[in-house]
Write a protein that holds these residues in place. Structure first.
Motif, PDB file in Angstrom:
ATOM      1  N   ARG A   1      -0.987  -6.533  -5.760  1.00  0.00           N
ATOM      2  CA  ARG A   1      -0.836  -7.511  -4.535  1.00  0.00           C
ATOM      3  C   ARG A   1      -0.748  -9.228  -5.203  1.00  0.00           C
ATOM      4  O   ARG A   1      -0.349  -9.236  -5.937  1.00  0.00           O
TER       5      ARG A   1
ATOM      6  N   PHE B   1      -8.789   4.436  10.856  1.00  0.00           N
ATOM      7  CA  PHE B   1      -8.539   3.940   9.520  1.00  0.00           C
ATOM      8  C   PHE B   1     -10.356   3.015   9.505  1.00  0.00           C
ATOM      9  O   PHE B   1      -9.532   1.505  10.481  1.00  0.00           O
TER      10      PHE B   1
ATOM     11  N   SER C   1     -14.151  -5.169   2.899  1.00  0.00           N
ATOM     12  CA  SER C   1     -14.032  -5.924   1.709  1.00  0.00           C
ATOM     13  C   SER C   1     -15.441  -6.933   1.419  1.00  0.00           C
ATOM     14  O   SER C   1     -15.824  -7.129   2.403  1.00  0.00           O
TER      15      SER C   1
ATOM     16  N   TYR D   1      -8.834   0.341  12.461  1.00  0.00           N
ATOM     17  CA  TYR D   1      -7.114   0.331  12.194  1.00  0.00           C
ATOM     18  C   TYR D   1      -6.784   1.624  13.033  1.00  0.00           C
ATOM     19  O   TYR D   1      -7.415   2.458  12.684  1.00  0.00           O
TER      20      TYR D   1
ATOM     21  N   TYR E   1       0.725  -1.139   0.053  1.00  0.00           N
ATOM     22  CA  TYR E   1      -0.193  -0.292  -0.224  1.00  0.00           C
ATOM     23  C   TYR E   1       0.650   1.173   0.006  1.00  0.00           C
ATOM     24  O   TYR E   1       1.975   1.715   0.741  1.00  0.00           O
TER      25      TYR E   1
ATOM     26  N   LEU F   1      -3.530   1.326  -2.783  1.00  0.00           N
ATOM     27  CA  LEU F   1      -3.358  -0.292  -2.997  1.00  0.00           C
ATOM     28  C   LEU F   1      -2.580   0.169  -4.242  1.00  0.00           C
ATOM     29  O   LEU F   1      -2.600   0.330  -5.332  1.00  0.00           O
TER      30      LEU F   1
ATOM     31  N   PHE G   1     -10.445   1.687   1.832  1.00  0.00           N
ATOM     32  CA  PHE G   1      -9.914   1.716   3.184  1.00  0.00           C
ATOM     33  C   PHE G   1     -10.921   3.123   3.210  1.00  0.00           C
ATOM     34  O   PHE G   1     -10.709   4.129   2.340  1.00  0.00           O
TER      35      PHE G   1
ATOM     36  N   ARG H   1      -2.063 -10.659   4.678  1.00  0.00           N
ATOM     37  CA  ARG H   1      -3.357 -11.063   5.115  1.00  0.00           C
ATOM     38  C   ARG H   1      -3.674 -13.072   4.691  1.00  0.00           C
ATOM     39  O   ARG H   1      -3.706 -13.852   3.593  1.00  0.00           O
TER      40      ARG H   1
ATOM     41  N   THR I   1     -10.249  -7.252  -2.543  1.00  0.00           N
ATOM     42  CA  THR I   1      -9.564  -5.660  -2.902  1.00  0.00           C
ATOM     43  C   THR I   1     -10.052  -5.487  -1.685  1.00  0.00           C
ATOM     44  O   THR I   1     -11.948  -5.057  -0.762  1.00  0.00           O
ATOM     45  N   ILE I   2      -9.443  -4.394  -0.352  1.00  0.00           N
ATOM     46  CA  ILE I   2      -9.690  -3.898   1.169  1.00  0.00           C
ATOM     47  C   ILE I   2      -9.870  -2.837   0.527  1.00  0.00           C
ATOM     48  O   ILE I   2      -8.362  -1.715   0.213  1.00  0.00           O
TER      49      ILE I   2
END
Lengths: 113, 116
Positions: free
Chosen positions: A50, B90, B94, B35, A37, A47, B107, A95, B104-105
């Motif tokens: 990945r 934050f 997802s 977070y 990130y 992002l 934020f 993750r 994809t996460i």
């Protein structure tokens, strides 16, 4: 929580040159995902790239590519043809199947004009 | 498409006060999380949820409460603010399809909290 280590607090690169950021992680799992990130001064989390652990092929996104070494638990990010807009904090993240995201401490990238 | 929305963006609290950081997402994501980011450290997980009515603790849950009454909202409550809770917070979300932890996460833009 999984341990993600970024050993370079700061990196500096000349514009148009290449810089590589290192990341190592600790896990006993075989199936997981790794991310890089970018966080500019605005603090927005963007992002960059990945990598799925089950894929041997290294991920690439334009000027960004990774070197994923599963056995060594290493996941480095290479920024090619660095641009002034690449200046930011970069976080490596892990993750696993429980969806928790573990972050490294970050590397600040400075781009010299 | 608003994505993940956090409010407020900035807040100053006095020690001992309570407050709630709001987080909402409009993508029908099952997974939501909070977070905190402190200087020299990466983001650390406070609490997370894999669906409405389900929450669990992360790495640094002490001093915080969460609830998930709807899919869209995941508020974070500071029960009795302390200076150690000064941080940037934050919210993230997802999909949580089984076997797709690589989804994809997304934020939120962060909430700056100062406790004096």
């Amino acid at each position: 929580a999984q341990t993600v280590t970024q050993s370079q607090p700061e990196m500096s690169v000349q514009e148009a040159e290449t810089v590589t950021l290192s990341c190592t992680y600790d896990t006993s799992e075989s199936d997981y995902y790794l991310f890089w990130y970018k966080q500019p001064p605005s603090r927005q989390m963007i992002l960059v790239i990945r990598q799925e652990a089950y894929k041997q092929q290294n991920a690439t996104e334009n000027r960004f590519s990774v070197n994923f070494q599963k056995a060594a638990k290493s996941f480095s990010l290479k920024i090619s043809d660095s641009q002034l807009g690449d200046a930011a904090m970069y976080f490596c993240a892990y993750r696993s199947g429980d969806y928790k995201l573990s972050f490294g401490a970050g590397t600040t990238v400075t781009v010299r004009a | 498409n608003a994505g993940v929305t956090q409010t407020p963006k900035f807040q100053v609290l006095k020690t001992g006060q309570s407050m709630t950081l709001q987080c909402a997402q409009d993508m029908n994501h099952e997974y939501m999380s909070w977070y905190r980011q402190d200087p020299g450290m990466g983001l650390r997980l406070i609490h997370y949820s894999v669906g409405a009515g389900i929450t669990d603790q992360g790495e640094v849950p002490n001093g915080y409460n969460v609830s998930r009454s709807t899919t869209e909202d995941f508020p974070l409550r500071l029960l009795s603010a302390a200076p150690s809770q000064t941080s940037v917070y934050f919210c993230a979300s997802s999909y949580s399809d089984t076997g797709k932890a690589g989804n994809t996460i997304y934020f939120g833009e962060g909430s700056w909290l100062t406790v004096v």
